[in-house]
Design an enzyme around this catalytic site. Structure first.
Site, PDB file in Angstrom:
ATOM      1  N   THR A 170       0.785  -1.324  -0.023  1.00  0.00           N
ATOM      2  CA  THR A 170      -0.014  -0.094  -0.041  1.00  0.00           C
ATOM      3  C   THR A 170       0.755   1.138  -0.056  1.00  0.00           C
ATOM      4  O   THR A 170       1.861   1.328   0.770  1.00  0.00           O
ATOM      5  CB  THR A 170      -0.671  -0.122   1.457  1.00  0.00           C
ATOM      6  OG1 THR A 170      -1.859  -1.291   1.155  1.00  0.00           O
ATOM      7  CG2 THR A 170      -1.750   1.258   1.347  1.00  0.00           C
TER       8      THR A 170
ATOM      9  N   VAL B  15     -12.649  -6.302   1.837  1.00  0.00           N
ATOM     10  CA  VAL B  15     -12.254  -4.957   2.099  1.00  0.00           C
ATOM     11  C   VAL B  15     -11.123  -4.852   3.080  1.00  0.00           C
ATOM     12  O   VAL B  15     -11.249  -5.562   4.269  1.00  0.00           O
ATOM     13  CB  VAL B  15     -13.136  -3.944   2.350  1.00  0.00           C
ATOM     14  CG1 VAL B  15     -12.733  -2.675   3.101  1.00  0.00           C
ATOM     15  CG2 VAL B  15     -14.166  -3.744   1.321  1.00  0.00           C
TER      16      VAL B  15
ATOM     17  N   THR C 289       0.632  -0.168   6.706  1.00  0.00           N
ATOM     18  CA  THR C 289       0.795  -1.161   5.503  1.00  0.00           C
ATOM     19  C   THR C 289       1.127  -2.403   5.954  1.00  0.00           C
ATOM     20  O   THR C 289       1.445  -2.488   7.124  1.00  0.00           O
ATOM     21  CB  THR C 289       1.839  -0.763   4.472  1.00  0.00           C
ATOM     22  OG1 THR C 289       2.145  -1.724   3.371  1.00  0.00           O
ATOM     23  CG2 THR C 289       3.271  -0.762   5.387  1.00  0.00           C
ATOM     24  N   GLY C 290       0.526  -3.295   5.317  1.00  0.00           N
ATOM     25  CA  GLY C 290       0.485  -4.775   5.860  1.00  0.00           C
ATOM     26  C   GLY C 290      -0.770  -5.545   6.084  1.00  0.00           C
ATOM     27  O   GLY C 290      -1.519  -5.252   5.131  1.00  0.00           O
TER      28      GLY C 290
HETATM   29  C1  SD4 Z   1      -4.529  -4.568   2.908  1.00  0.00           C
HETATM   30  N1  SD4 Z   1      -3.048  -3.038   4.256  1.00  0.00           N
HETATM   31  O1  SD4 Z   1      -5.366  -4.331   2.212  1.00  0.00           O
HETATM   32  C2  SD4 Z   1      -3.546  -3.605   2.725  1.00  0.00           C
HETATM   33  C3  SD4 Z   1      -2.453  -4.159   1.977  1.00  0.00           C
HETATM   34  C4  SD4 Z   1      -1.055  -3.890   2.242  1.00  0.00           C
HETATM   35  O2  SD4 Z   1       0.926  -4.755   2.893  1.00  0.00           O
HETATM   36  O3  SD4 Z   1      -0.767  -2.817   2.588  1.00  0.00           O
HETATM   37  N2  SD4 Z   1      -0.133  -4.979   2.018  1.00  0.00           N
HETATM   38  O4  SD4 Z   1      -4.654  -5.385   3.811  1.00  0.00           O
END
Ligand code: SD4
Length: 340
Positions: free
Chosen positions: A200, A229, A251-252
């Site tokens: 993200t 979502v 992020t994550g």
């Molecule tokens: C999600 N947080 O959709 C986002 C994706 C992301 O590392 O940041 N991935 O869960």
């Protein structure tokens, strides 16, 4: 155990609207030499995104315009397979986008599970500015975007379609720490697991007037269930901005973050006096303490900035990088500390 008399006292106090909680001193940050303008964003693609945001900030523009312009850069890049055009699809082959934006007044707009529109962040801004709502999802979000003049387009690039078809052979759903798109094939600009393949975009900015805004955008976890979502469009999970205190983004693995309202927690911890790095660490500690095995198996990272321009980050796992652009730091990548 509460004795009857104490209980009655408590009830009487509540009846008269008296708070039994200890009074906290209100947040008072002494800002002697604030760092501004400033922009920070997640992962290596944050460098290009910051550069676009800086153009606006350096010319005296508003932080809100800067974060929107910044996030639009990776959204439009077909080689970034985690955001906007070229994002990896869900398990049914749909590229579905989540995005959120917040301004200095605490206004927020977001879209969830939006298909066919590259610049989800700009649709989120329109939701904030042109509707009485905060979030629009799915078909309704798409209809609204089209009514605002956004163009419908196919976001599934040949590279992402190929990766999806490869994934379908085993259909084994397992986000890999820091490398959620490991299954994506290499292209001239993206190697599986390299720095272009991350996650993200979350961006926070302070403009020359000292006002804060934030934005984040993602195609979410690759090969997720249709309709899933994540945290990114959820105010207080993927993004939170409080112009008096600071801002945070994440992020994550969104599922982990949503359970602790992560970015709201980070901002509230800064309000209590913790610096941004401590606040990010303390928010993650809630996960680590509750379920250490789970926390060890996923990545979740927070990035935060305080009203005075102090920056901090913390991650569960090693490998989380973020880009920093200030008058003294001409756009550099930093690596965050981590629990593991
Ligand atoms: C999600 N947080 O959709 C986002 C994706 C992301 O590392 O940041 N991935 O869960």
């Amino acid at each position: 155990m509460t004795h009857r008399r104490e209980f009655l006292q408590m009830t009487t106090a509540s009846l008269f609207g008296l708070s039994l909680l200890p009074k906290r001193r209100s947040f008072k940050l002494t800002i002697s030499n604030p760092i501004k303008p400033l922009v920070i964003s997640t992962w290596d693609f944050g460098l290009q995104a910051n550069a676009a945001a800086w153009e606006i900030l350096n010319n005296g523009g508003r932080a809100l315009d800067a974060v929107e312009a910044g996030v639009r850069v990776p959204e439009a890049d077909p080689n970034i397979q985690t955001i906007g055009l070229g994002g990896l699809p869900d398990r049914d082959g749909h590229v579905t986008l989540d995005a959120c934006i917040m301004d200095e007044h605490g206004n927020a707009g977001s879209v969830a599970c939006l298909e066919h529109i590259v610049h989800a962040i700009s649709v989120a801004r329109k939701v904030m500015e042109k509707t009485p709502h905060v979030m629009l999802a799915g078909e309704g979000a798409l209809q609204f975007a089209l009514s605002q003049g956004f163009q419908k387009q196919n976001l599934l690039t040949p590279a992402s379609e190929k990766a999806w078809k490869e994934w379908l052979k085993k259909a084994d759903y397992h986000p890999v720490i820091n490398i959620e798109n490991q299954l994506a094939p290499a292209t001239p600009n993206t190697m599986p697991g390299n720095s272009f393949n991350h996650d993200t975009i979350g961006m926070l900015a302070i403009d020359q007037q000292g006002n804060l805004s934030g934005a984040c955008s993602t195609s979410g976890l690759a090969f997720k269930m249709h309709g899933r979502v994540g945290d990114s469009p959820i105010v207080g999970a993927g993004l939170f901005v409080d112009n008096e205190v600071g801002a945070a983004t994440a992020t994550g693995v969104g599922e982990a973050n949503m359970r602790i309202c992560g970015t709201h927690t980070v901002v509230e911890l800064m309000r209590q006096g913790y610096d941004p790095e401590q606040a990010c660490r303390l928010a993650l500690e809630r996960l680590v303490n509750k379920d250490p095995d789970y926390a060890r198996s996923i990545q979740l990272a927070f990035l935060a900035v305080r009203k005075d321009g102090t920056i901090g980050a913390y991650a569960l796992q090693k490998g989380f990088r973020y880009a920093v652009y200030t008058p003294d730091v001409p756009n550099e990548l930093r690596e965050s500390k981590s629990f593991y």
